[in-house]
Design a protein around this motif. Structure first.
Motif, short mmCIF file in Angstrom:
data_model
loop_
_atom_site.label_atom_id
_atom_site.label_comp_id
_atom_site.label_asym_id
_atom_site.label_seq_id
_atom_site.Cartn_x
_atom_site.Cartn_y
_atom_site.Cartn_z
N ARG A 1 0.84 -1.20 0.00
CA ARG A 1 0.00 0.00 0.00
C ARG A 1 0.87 1.24 0.00
NH1 ARG A 1 -0.61 2.23 5.26
NH2 ARG A 1 0.24 0.86 6.83
N GLU A 2 0.33 2.28 -0.59
CA GLU A 2 0.97 3.60 -0.57
C GLU A 2 0.09 4.52 0.24
OE1 GLU A 2 2.20 5.06 -4.41
OE2 GLU A 2 2.96 3.09 -4.99
N ASP A 3 0.73 5.34 1.07
CA ASP A 3 -0.02 6.23 1.95
C ASP A 3 0.83 7.45 2.27
OD1 ASP A 3 -1.86 7.29 3.75
OD2 ASP A 3 -1.28 5.95 5.38
N GLY A 4 0.34 8.62 1.90
CA GLY A 4 1.03 9.86 2.25
C GLY A 4 2.45 9.97 1.72
N GLY A 5 2.70 9.47 0.53
CA GLY A 5 4.03 9.55 -0.06
C GLY A 5 4.97 8.43 0.34
N SER A 6 4.50 7.52 1.17
CA SER A 6 5.31 6.38 1.59
C SER A 6 4.65 5.09 1.10
CB SER A 6 5.44 6.32 3.11
OG SER A 6 6.11 7.47 3.58
N ALA A 7 5.45 4.03 1.00
CA ALA A 7 4.92 2.74 0.55
C ALA A 7 5.31 1.67 1.57
CB ALA A 7 5.46 2.39 -0.82
N TYR A 8 4.43 0.69 1.74
CA TYR A 8 4.61 -0.35 2.74
C TYR A 8 4.30 -1.72 2.14
CZ TYR A 8 4.11 3.86 5.50
OH TYR A 8 4.27 5.13 5.99
N LEU A 9 5.09 -2.70 2.53
CA LEU A 9 4.89 -4.08 2.10
C LEU A 9 4.73 -4.94 3.35
CD1 LEU A 9 4.90 -6.22 -0.19
CD2 LEU A 9 7.38 -6.41 0.19
N THR A 10 3.66 -5.73 3.39
CA THR A 10 3.44 -6.65 4.50
C THR A 10 3.66 -8.07 3.99
OG1 THR A 10 1.85 -5.15 5.52
CG2 THR A 10 1.80 -7.45 6.24
N ILE B 1 4.82 -9.17 8.97
CA ILE B 1 5.83 -8.13 9.18
C ILE B 1 5.67 -7.10 8.07
CG2 ILE B 1 8.29 -7.60 9.12
CD1 ILE B 1 8.82 -10.17 10.55
N THR B 2 5.60 -5.83 8.47
CA THR B 2 5.51 -4.73 7.51
C THR B 2 6.84 -4.00 7.48
OG1 THR B 2 3.14 -4.48 7.90
CG2 THR B 2 4.28 -2.58 6.96
N GLN B 3 7.21 -3.55 6.27
CA GLN B 3 8.43 -2.78 6.11
C GLN B 3 8.19 -1.68 5.08
OE1 GLN B 3 10.35 -6.28 3.39
NE2 GLN B 3 11.81 -4.92 4.31
N GLY B 4 8.99 -0.64 5.16
CA GLY B 4 8.90 0.44 4.18
C GLY B 4 9.62 0.05 2.91
N VAL B 5 9.00 0.36 1.76
CA VAL B 5 9.60 0.09 0.46
C VAL B 5 9.44 1.34 -0.41
CG1 VAL B 5 9.27 -2.42 0.55
CG2 VAL B 5 7.47 -0.97 -0.41
N LYS B 6 10.08 1.33 -1.56
CA LYS B 6 9.95 2.46 -2.48
C LYS B 6 8.57 2.45 -3.12
CE LYS B 6 14.76 3.03 -3.86
NZ LYS B 6 15.70 3.00 -5.01
N ASN B 7 8.04 3.63 -3.40
CA ASN B 7 6.76 3.75 -4.08
C ASN B 7 6.82 3.13 -5.47
OD1 ASN B 7 5.85 5.17 -1.89
ND2 ASN B 7 5.69 7.11 -2.92
N GLY B 8 5.67 2.68 -5.96
CA GLY B 8 5.57 2.17 -7.32
C GLY B 8 5.90 0.70 -7.47
N GLY B 9 5.93 -0.04 -6.38
CA GLY B 9 6.25 -1.46 -6.47
C GLY B 9 5.15 -2.25 -7.14
N THR B 10 5.52 -3.34 -7.76
CA THR B 10 4.56 -4.27 -8.35
C THR B 10 4.88 -5.65 -7.77
OG1 THR B 10 6.02 -4.68 -10.24
CG2 THR B 10 4.33 -2.98 -10.50
N PRO B 11 3.91 -6.54 -7.72
CA PRO B 11 4.15 -7.85 -7.09
C PRO B 11 5.47 -8.48 -7.53
CG PRO B 11 1.86 -7.65 -7.69
CD PRO B 11 2.57 -6.43 -8.26
N GLY B 12 6.30 -8.81 -6.54
CA GLY B 12 7.59 -9.43 -6.79
C GLY B 12 8.70 -8.46 -7.15
N ARG B 13 8.39 -7.17 -7.25
CA ARG B 13 9.39 -6.18 -7.64
C ARG B 13 9.33 -4.98 -6.70
NH1 ARG B 13 11.46 -7.25 -12.83
NH2 ARG B 13 10.23 -8.80 -13.90
#
Length: 182
Positions: free
Chosen positions: A66-75, A94-106
């Motif tokens: 999910r992306e929220d407020g300019g940040s992206a998160y992967l659970t 476990i949730t961690q911060g990731v770069k915006n614009g991710g696609t499944p597996g990337r």
């Protein structure tokens, strides 16, 4: 007397207008700077000392991006292989911060040297900063450190036991980086 007050008021208003103009013009020439501070996560003794929990886990499935407020998160749903600090459920999210614009597996992170993206089928040492590590329904933990478990479980156990036993005398000292906004 009235003329002096009027002239003084005009001078004061002029000075304020000049200051505002100078401030506005200067804002376009420089970018705002703020500092981001936190523990030195390049030192495993500091990671161990400052984390709520540390464990070797196996990533099972990326369950939510999910992306929220300019940040992206992967659970990611993970299976606990061995906990070194704190209590971990057998399976947890476990949730961690990731770069915006991710696609499944990337997905990617800003600092892959200390914060690897959890990929299904691989083992990692994770350090949890906050949240629940029990695996109860509807709960998740926030990982602020994730590294591939390259030493094997026994090797990671030995390494992290030493890190946990370490003094980390300056674990309270935070390192800060200037971040330029804009």
């Amino acid at each position: 007397m009235i003329v002096r007050a009027w002239v003084g008021g005009c001078l004061a208003a002029g000075a304020l207008a000049a200051a505002a103009a100078w401030s506005t013009l200067g804002a376009h020439e420089t970018r705002p700077v703020h500092s981001v501070c936190g523990p030195d996560l390049s030192r495993d003794d500091v990671v161990a000392a400052k984390s709520k929990g540390v464990a070797v886990v196996e990533a099972v499935e990326n369950t939510r991006y999910r992306e929220d407020g300019g940040s992206a998160y992967l659970t990611t749903r993970v299976k606990t292989l061995e906990a070194f600090k704190g209590r971990f459920g057998d399976v947890l999210h476990i949730t961690q911060g990731v770069k915006n614009g991710g696609t499944p597996g990337r997905y990617a992170t800003e600092d892959p040297d200390r914060y690897a993206v959890l990929e299904p089928g691989r083992r990692y040492v994770v350090a949890v900063q906050s949240g629940s590590t029990t695996g109860s329904a509807g709960t998740e933990a926030w990982a602020w450190y994730a590294q591939p478990a390259q030493r094997g479980i026994a090797g990671e156990r030995d390494h992290w036991q030493q890190a946990l036993a370490g003094d980390a005398e300056d674990a309270e000292t935070t390192g800060c980086e200037d971040v330029h906004a804009g």
